[in-house]
Write an enzyme that holds these catalytic residues in place. Sequence first.
Site, PDB file in Angstrom:
ATOM      1  N   HIS A 233       8.223  95.773 -23.736  1.00  0.00           N
ATOM      2  CA  HIS A 233       7.214  96.091 -22.579  1.00  0.00           C
ATOM      3  C   HIS A 233       6.211  97.047 -22.729  1.00  0.00           C
ATOM      4  O   HIS A 233       6.322  98.107 -23.504  1.00  0.00           O
ATOM      5  CB  HIS A 233       8.091  96.580 -21.336  1.00  0.00           C
ATOM      6  CG  HIS A 233       7.364  96.353 -20.017  1.00  0.00           C
ATOM      7  ND1 HIS A 233       6.824  97.572 -19.448  1.00  0.00           N
ATOM      8  CD2 HIS A 233       7.548  95.486 -19.030  1.00  0.00           C
ATOM      9  CE1 HIS A 233       6.364  97.201 -18.426  1.00  0.00           C
ATOM     10  NE2 HIS A 233       6.867  96.083 -17.783  1.00  0.00           N
TER      11      HIS A 233
ATOM     12  N   ASP B  42      15.351 100.432 -23.400  1.00  0.00           N
ATOM     13  CA  ASP B  42      14.636 100.053 -22.083  1.00  0.00           C
ATOM     14  C   ASP B  42      15.748  99.151 -21.591  1.00  0.00           C
ATOM     15  O   ASP B  42      15.710  97.994 -21.711  1.00  0.00           O
ATOM     16  CB  ASP B  42      13.492  99.463 -22.522  1.00  0.00           C
ATOM     17  CG  ASP B  42      12.709  98.848 -21.188  1.00  0.00           C
ATOM     18  OD1 ASP B  42      13.399  98.831 -19.951  1.00  0.00           O
ATOM     19  OD2 ASP B  42      11.611  98.472 -21.389  1.00  0.00           O
TER      20      ASP B  42
ATOM     21  N   GLN C 114      15.841  95.416 -17.412  1.00  0.00           N
ATOM     22  CA  GLN C 114      16.131  94.216 -16.739  1.00  0.00           C
ATOM     23  C   GLN C 114      17.647  94.168 -17.221  1.00  0.00           C
ATOM     24  O   GLN C 114      18.071  92.898 -17.213  1.00  0.00           O
ATOM     25  CB  GLN C 114      15.440  93.118 -17.799  1.00  0.00           C
ATOM     26  CG  GLN C 114      13.824  93.187 -17.495  1.00  0.00           C
ATOM     27  CD  GLN C 114      13.675  92.820 -15.881  1.00  0.00           C
ATOM     28  OE1 GLN C 114      14.315  92.358 -15.404  1.00  0.00           O
ATOM     29  NE2 GLN C 114      12.230  93.272 -15.702  1.00  0.00           N
TER      30      GLN C 114
ATOM     31  N   LYS D  84      14.503  97.386  -9.293  1.00  0.00           N
ATOM     32  CA  LYS D  84      14.816  96.141  -9.673  1.00  0.00           C
ATOM     33  C   LYS D  84      16.439  95.973  -9.715  1.00  0.00           C
ATOM     34  O   LYS D  84      16.937  94.915 -10.234  1.00  0.00           O
ATOM     35  CB  LYS D  84      14.635  96.200 -11.235  1.00  0.00           C
ATOM     36  CG  LYS D  84      13.123  96.269 -11.580  1.00  0.00           C
ATOM     37  CD  LYS D  84      12.836  96.208 -13.037  1.00  0.00           C
ATOM     38  CE  LYS D  84      11.516  96.530 -13.340  1.00  0.00           C
ATOM     39  NZ  LYS D  84      10.410  95.525 -13.076  1.00  0.00           N
TER      40      LYS D  84
ATOM     41  N   CYS E 283       3.257  92.330 -18.835  1.00  0.00           N
ATOM     42  CA  CYS E 283       3.070  93.701 -19.495  1.00  0.00           C
ATOM     43  C   CYS E 283       3.709  93.420 -21.009  1.00  0.00           C
ATOM     44  O   CYS E 283       4.232  94.507 -21.459  1.00  0.00           O
ATOM     45  CB  CYS E 283       3.819  94.715 -18.978  1.00  0.00           C
ATOM     46  SG  CYS E 283       3.053  95.014 -17.284  1.00  0.00           S
TER      47      CYS E 283
HETATM   48  N1  PMP Z   1      10.648  97.580 -19.083  1.00  0.00           N
HETATM   49  C1  PMP Z   1      10.894  96.186 -18.694  1.00  0.00           C
HETATM   50  C2  PMP Z   1      11.608  95.530 -19.520  1.00  0.00           C
HETATM   51  C3  PMP Z   1      10.561  95.780 -17.583  1.00  0.00           C
HETATM   52  O1  PMP Z   1      10.633  94.514 -17.042  1.00  0.00           O
HETATM   53  C4  PMP Z   1       9.651  96.775 -16.733  1.00  0.00           C
HETATM   54  C5  PMP Z   1       9.281  96.312 -15.154  1.00  0.00           C
HETATM   55  N2  PMP Z   1       8.614  94.795 -15.369  1.00  0.00           N
HETATM   56  C6  PMP Z   1       9.466  98.075 -17.108  1.00  0.00           C
HETATM   57  C7  PMP Z   1      10.000  98.460 -18.244  1.00  0.00           C
HETATM   58  C8  PMP Z   1       8.837  99.046 -16.138  1.00  0.00           C
HETATM   59  O2  PMP Z   1       9.391  99.062 -15.072  1.00  0.00           O
HETATM   60  P1  PMP Z   1       8.870  99.974 -13.975  1.00  0.00           P
HETATM   61  O3  PMP Z   1       7.562  99.435 -13.599  1.00  0.00           O
HETATM   62  O4  PMP Z   1       9.837 100.248 -12.960  1.00  0.00           O
HETATM   63  O5  PMP Z   1       8.301 101.392 -14.578  1.00  0.00           O
END
Ligand code: PMP
Length: 430
Positions: A145, A222, A225, A248, A388
């Site tokens: 991401h 990370d 998910q 999430k 992203c």
């Molecule tokens: N890493 C992953 C794998 C994500 O799916 C996301 C959210 N789409 C993020 C990081 C970023 O999360 P946040 O917007 O809560 O900082």
Amino acid sequence: MSRQNVEALDVEGIRADFPILEREFSVGSETQRADGEAVDDGTPLVYLDNAATTHTPEPVVEAMSDYYRRYNSNVHRGIHHLSQEASIAYEDAHDRVAEFVGASGGREEIIFTKNTTESENLIAYSWGLSELGPGDEVVLTEMEHHASLVTWQQVAQRTGADVKYIRIDEDGRLDMDHARECITDDTALVSAVHVSNTLGTVNPVSELTELAHDHDALSLIDGAQAVPNQPVDVEEIGADFYAFSGHKMAGPTGIGVLYGRKELLEEMEPYLYGGGMVRKVTFEDTTWGELPWKFEPGTPPIAEAVGLHAAVDYLEEIGMANVQAHERELSTYAYERLSEVGDVDIYGPEPGPDRGGLVSFNLEGVHAHDLASIMNDHAVAIRAGDHCTQPLHDKLGVAASARASFYIYNTREEIDVLVDALEDARELFA
Ligand code: PMP
């Protein structure tokens, strides 16, 4: 996960905890009333955008409103009753989260941030900028991401370190032979996504962590998910750092978590400065307070911490193995149904133990944004875009994709609505 212990979720009971799911939208369909007048049909919301944000159950909303109604106050500083109650609740939330992800060091290993992105930036600023230099390598995966990819790219540019990417194979899995080539004695950090928010791939993060440690490198996982959707034990994984977000996992927005091994956090410098994180301040210098407060300056997300605690209680009551099994069943069903629709490209591995609860896809000849807009005409909420993960989309050869992602309150019938809407889109653009 022990498969024998998995129980089917009481989805109807769970849905009753989420009033937002009762919303209906007027999307233009009409029916005749008995008196002949045409009226708009309320079309029920089908919410399949859970990888972006999940909904918040009543016990979480209730815990947060109870905080504001009964003991709203600033933490750590007050002698008075309200501040003591708020401080205890705030500290307890750290303990509860530590227990939830298997951090045996307790609250000292759990830092509350704003979100996963901030958790990753904390490591980048506090550790990356001071520890990395020319000759050092940060190893990422091609499915990172932007929260991690952009962050480490910037740190590398500032410090002279290099970034390497572990390749993905045609099925959307990591090429572990390439991982073994990439991770060497020059590696300082391996930063990998646990579950890809685009491909749905569940990565072998224990193996990656072990490879990092074989070369005296650190690992940052990370888990944005992963923690919401499956049992996660940071110590079983062996992660040095592990990041995730409250919003999430049935919790509130505005709070994220960084787990870090205590020995490492103790050595690291804070990356934000201010009140609440200090031991002694003079006009000349400052010493830092205890963990985790050293990394939480200023007024922290107190109501959000109370909400996150309630979300963890809520999820544990359901059982994370059950959550995982439910999502796996839904994503398998979605994968199969979408495969039946002609001209649909689905990304990521086939259903199996290394696929999480989301499916990204494209309908040939229809831009993902148009598709999401048609879905919206059916009150189906999906995400469209690059999620992203622009470099990953470049690699897949598409500018964007549509993504349906599932949670504890979703049903097979909702996936049927999605697939029917997709057929509509196909006819519209045929
Ligand atoms: N890493 C992953 C794998 C994500 O799916 C996301 C959210 N789409 C993020 C990081 C970023 O999360 P946040 O917007 O809560 O900082």
